[in-house]
Scaffold this active site. Structure first.
Site, PDB file in Angstrom:
ATOM      1  N   GLU A  47     -14.045 -44.757  61.522  1.00 14.33           N
ATOM      2  CA  GLU A  47     -15.263 -45.261  62.185  1.00 14.33           C
ATOM      3  C   GLU A  47     -14.985 -46.534  62.976  1.00 14.33           C
ATOM      4  O   GLU A  47     -15.594 -46.780  64.009  1.00 14.33           O
ATOM      5  CB  GLU A  47     -16.360 -45.526  61.159  1.00 14.33           C
ATOM      6  CG  GLU A  47     -17.112 -44.283  60.740  1.00 14.33           C
ATOM      7  CD  GLU A  47     -18.413 -44.636  60.061  1.00 14.33           C
ATOM      8  OE1 GLU A  47     -19.321 -45.136  60.720  1.00 14.33           O
ATOM      9  OE2 GLU A  47     -18.494 -44.411  58.835  1.00 14.33           O
ATOM     10  N   ASN A  70     -23.037 -40.126  55.433  1.00 14.40           N
ATOM     11  CA  ASN A  70     -21.921 -39.189  55.218  1.00 14.40           C
ATOM     12  C   ASN A  70     -20.960 -39.924  54.295  1.00 14.40           C
ATOM     13  O   ASN A  70     -20.258 -40.840  54.740  1.00 14.40           O
ATOM     14  CB  ASN A  70     -21.167 -38.898  56.520  1.00 14.40           C
ATOM     15  CG  ASN A  70     -21.881 -37.957  57.468  1.00 14.40           C
ATOM     16  OD1 ASN A  70     -21.584 -36.776  57.556  1.00 14.40           O
ATOM     17  ND2 ASN A  70     -22.828 -38.507  58.212  1.00 14.40           N
ATOM     18  N   ASN A  90     -22.883 -45.861  66.436  1.00 11.75           N
ATOM     19  CA  ASN A  90     -23.379 -44.911  65.438  1.00 11.75           C
ATOM     20  C   ASN A  90     -24.880 -45.201  65.309  1.00 11.75           C
ATOM     21  O   ASN A  90     -25.285 -46.154  64.649  1.00 11.75           O
ATOM     22  CB  ASN A  90     -22.630 -45.138  64.122  1.00 11.75           C
ATOM     23  CG  ASN A  90     -22.905 -44.057  63.098  1.00 11.75           C
ATOM     24  OD1 ASN A  90     -23.937 -43.397  63.151  1.00 11.75           O
ATOM     25  ND2 ASN A  90     -21.993 -43.909  62.149  1.00 11.75           N
ATOM     26  N   LYS A 102     -25.652 -48.868  63.943  1.00 14.27           N
ATOM     27  CA  LYS A 102     -25.051 -49.244  62.656  1.00 14.27           C
ATOM     28  C   LYS A 102     -24.387 -50.615  62.735  1.00 14.27           C
ATOM     29  O   LYS A 102     -23.622 -50.895  63.667  1.00 14.27           O
ATOM     30  CB  LYS A 102     -24.022 -48.171  62.271  1.00 14.27           C
ATOM     31  CG  LYS A 102     -23.442 -48.269  60.874  1.00 14.27           C
ATOM     32  CD  LYS A 102     -22.621 -47.011  60.602  1.00 14.27           C
ATOM     33  CE  LYS A 102     -22.031 -46.966  59.216  1.00 14.27           C
ATOM     34  NZ  LYS A 102     -21.357 -45.663  58.963  1.00 14.27           N
ATOM     35  N   GLU A 115     -27.125 -39.320  59.021  1.00  9.62           N
ATOM     36  CA  GLU A 115     -26.216 -39.967  59.982  1.00  9.62           C
ATOM     37  C   GLU A 115     -25.395 -38.887  60.711  1.00  9.62           C
ATOM     38  O   GLU A 115     -24.994 -37.893  60.094  1.00  9.62           O
ATOM     39  CB  GLU A 115     -25.251 -40.867  59.193  1.00  9.62           C
ATOM     40  CG  GLU A 115     -24.135 -41.499  59.990  1.00  9.62           C
ATOM     41  CD  GLU A 115     -23.045 -42.119  59.107  1.00  9.62           C
ATOM     42  OE1 GLU A 115     -22.732 -41.563  58.022  1.00  9.62           O
ATOM     43  OE2 GLU A 115     -22.516 -43.168  59.499  1.00  9.62           O
ATOM     44  N   CYS A 159     -25.771 -45.335  56.547  1.00 11.12           N
ATOM     45  CA  CYS A 159     -24.691 -45.095  55.585  1.00 11.12           C
ATOM     46  C   CYS A 159     -24.157 -46.356  54.934  1.00 11.12           C
ATOM     47  O   CYS A 159     -24.758 -46.895  54.018  1.00 11.12           O
ATOM     48  CB  CYS A 159     -23.581 -44.276  56.230  1.00 11.12           C
ATOM     49  SG  CYS A 159     -22.493 -43.592  54.961  1.00 11.12           S
TER      50      CYS A 159
HETATM   51  N1  CDT Z   1     -20.341 -43.004  56.968  1.00 15.98           N
HETATM   52  C1  CDT Z   1     -20.083 -44.029  56.131  1.00 15.98           C
HETATM   53  O1  CDT Z   1     -20.427 -45.165  56.408  1.00 15.98           O
HETATM   54  N2  CDT Z   1     -19.408 -43.728  54.995  1.00 15.98           N
HETATM   55  C2  CDT Z   1     -18.966 -44.730  54.073  1.00 15.98           C
HETATM   56  C3  CDT Z   1     -17.760 -44.220  53.370  1.00 15.98           C
HETATM   57  C4  CDT Z   1     -17.033 -45.266  52.661  1.00 15.98           C
HETATM   58  S1  CDT Z   1     -15.908 -46.156  53.604  1.00 15.98           S
HETATM   59  C5  CDT Z   1     -14.586 -45.124  53.836  1.00 15.98           C
HETATM   60  C6  CDT Z   1     -20.020 -45.085  53.032  1.00 15.98           C
HETATM   61  O2  CDT Z   1     -20.228 -46.279  52.809  1.00 15.98           O
HETATM   62  O3  CDT Z   1     -20.591 -44.205  52.399  1.00 15.98           O
END
Ligand code: CDT
Length: 311
Positions: free
Chosen positions: A147, A198, A111, A128, A46, A173
């Site tokens: 995000e 990420n 995204n 996304k 991502e 993600c």
């Molecule tokens: N990039 C992404 O979606 N990261 C989220 C982080 C948790 S929410 C702050 C994830 O689900 O891994």
């Protein structure tokens, strides 16, 4: 057998001042390794072209627009497309997408991940669906996860595409944590789900979850693979980026739910697996034969209700 060799091209941290061209150079190294390993499909993470910019607040939402792509490929990503085509490797690439103004003159930020076939043609696009984090400045956090400020939720759902000798789809993600993601694609016969992520180790709303990040990562992707009889490729941007430690643990998961390859490092690393797409049918035609066993009339809330309504 319908074998395809898949590469999960994990990236280590990308610094704030690292250019797209520098990142693409790193990707070309991984592509070369993928070619040596016989890969026909490589999955990148991502937001693979830049640092994870939603960790910083800007008052003006356009303050981060330089992190977005307005064309794909663009001048800095063209070498990736050219080399992949030369090597006969298709790839999935996550990036921040800034659209052209729509009919009302409004631009949109998504995204996004695109899927490029071995001949260089773009065969699919995924934006996304589940956007995590928060929208407003929350300076109490050690770092932010904005995000919901910098990306709109997609209204395009979870399309699948014919390519690579099978049926393939993408998710991004946070989407991987939701069973609906896999089932929406499972109902379209998906055989490979490609997921970039990420994931900061520190989860500010409940730091008690920090130690479980790796467990939860594999838990949701392994369950999604098994319950839908599909290969899942999970690819991290890991390591410590601008002071924030992120999960690595990229992996390739079989339709049995078993992890068949896993990254050992938190940096740039290619892992590969030979995926027999016919393995999917062992699950799709038996325990998870949807047409025989599913009871959609029993799951009506799933398609209509958002939050919890307790009795
Ligand atoms: N990039 C992404 O979606 N990261 C989220 C982080 C948790 S929410 C702050 C994830 O689900 O891994």
């Amino acid at each position: 057998m319908r074998n395809i060799t898949i590469g999960a091209a994990q990236l280590g941290p990308i610094a704030k001042d690292e250019s797209r061209s520098q990142v693409v150079e790193r990707m070309l190294v991984l592509l070369g390794q993928a070619s040596d390993a016989g890969c026909e499909l490589v999955v990148f993470p991502e937001l693979a072209l830049t640092t994870f910019f939603p960790r910083w607040y800007t008052e003006d939402i356009g303050g981060h627009d330089h992190y977005y792509e307005t064309q794909m490929p663009g001048p800095e990503t063209q070498p990736l497309f050219d080399e992949a085509k030369r090597l006969g490797i298709g790839f999935a690439l996550g990036y921040a997408e800034l659209t052209e103004p729509d009919a009302d003159g409004v631009v949109h930020r998504y995204n996004t991940t695109i899927l490029v076939e071995r001949d260089g043609s773009v065969v699919g696009r995924f934006r996304k669906v589940h956007i995590p984090g928060h929208e407003n400045d929350e300076p109490w956090r050690p770092f932010q996860h904005l995000e919901r400020r910098y990306f709109e939720e997609s209204n395009e759902g979870f399309p699948v595409f014919r390519g690579f000798g099978g049926i393939v789809g993408m998710a991004t993600c946070n989407d991987r944590r939701w069973p609906e993601t896999y089932r929406e694609m499972g109902l379209q016969g998906v055989e490979i789900v490609m997921i970039g992520y990420n994931t900061p180790i520190h989860y500010a709303p409940d730091p008690g979850q920090n130690a479980l990040q790796g467990f939860h990562n594999h838990l949701c992707m392994q369950a999604g693979a098994y319950q839908n009889g599909t290969w899942v490729v999970g690819v991290a941007k890991g390591g410590t980026e601008e002071g924030v430690e992120s999960l690595a643990q990229s992996c390739i998961i079989a339709p049995s739910g078993q992890i068949v390859a896993q990254a050992l490092s938190t940096g740039d690393e290619l892992i590969t697996a030979v995926a027999d797409l016919d393995w999917c049918a062992k699950y799709k035609d038996t325990l998870f034969d949807f047409s025989t066993y599913r009871r959609p009339e029993m799951y009506q809330r799933i398609g209509s209700q958002k939050g919890v309504i307790a009795p």
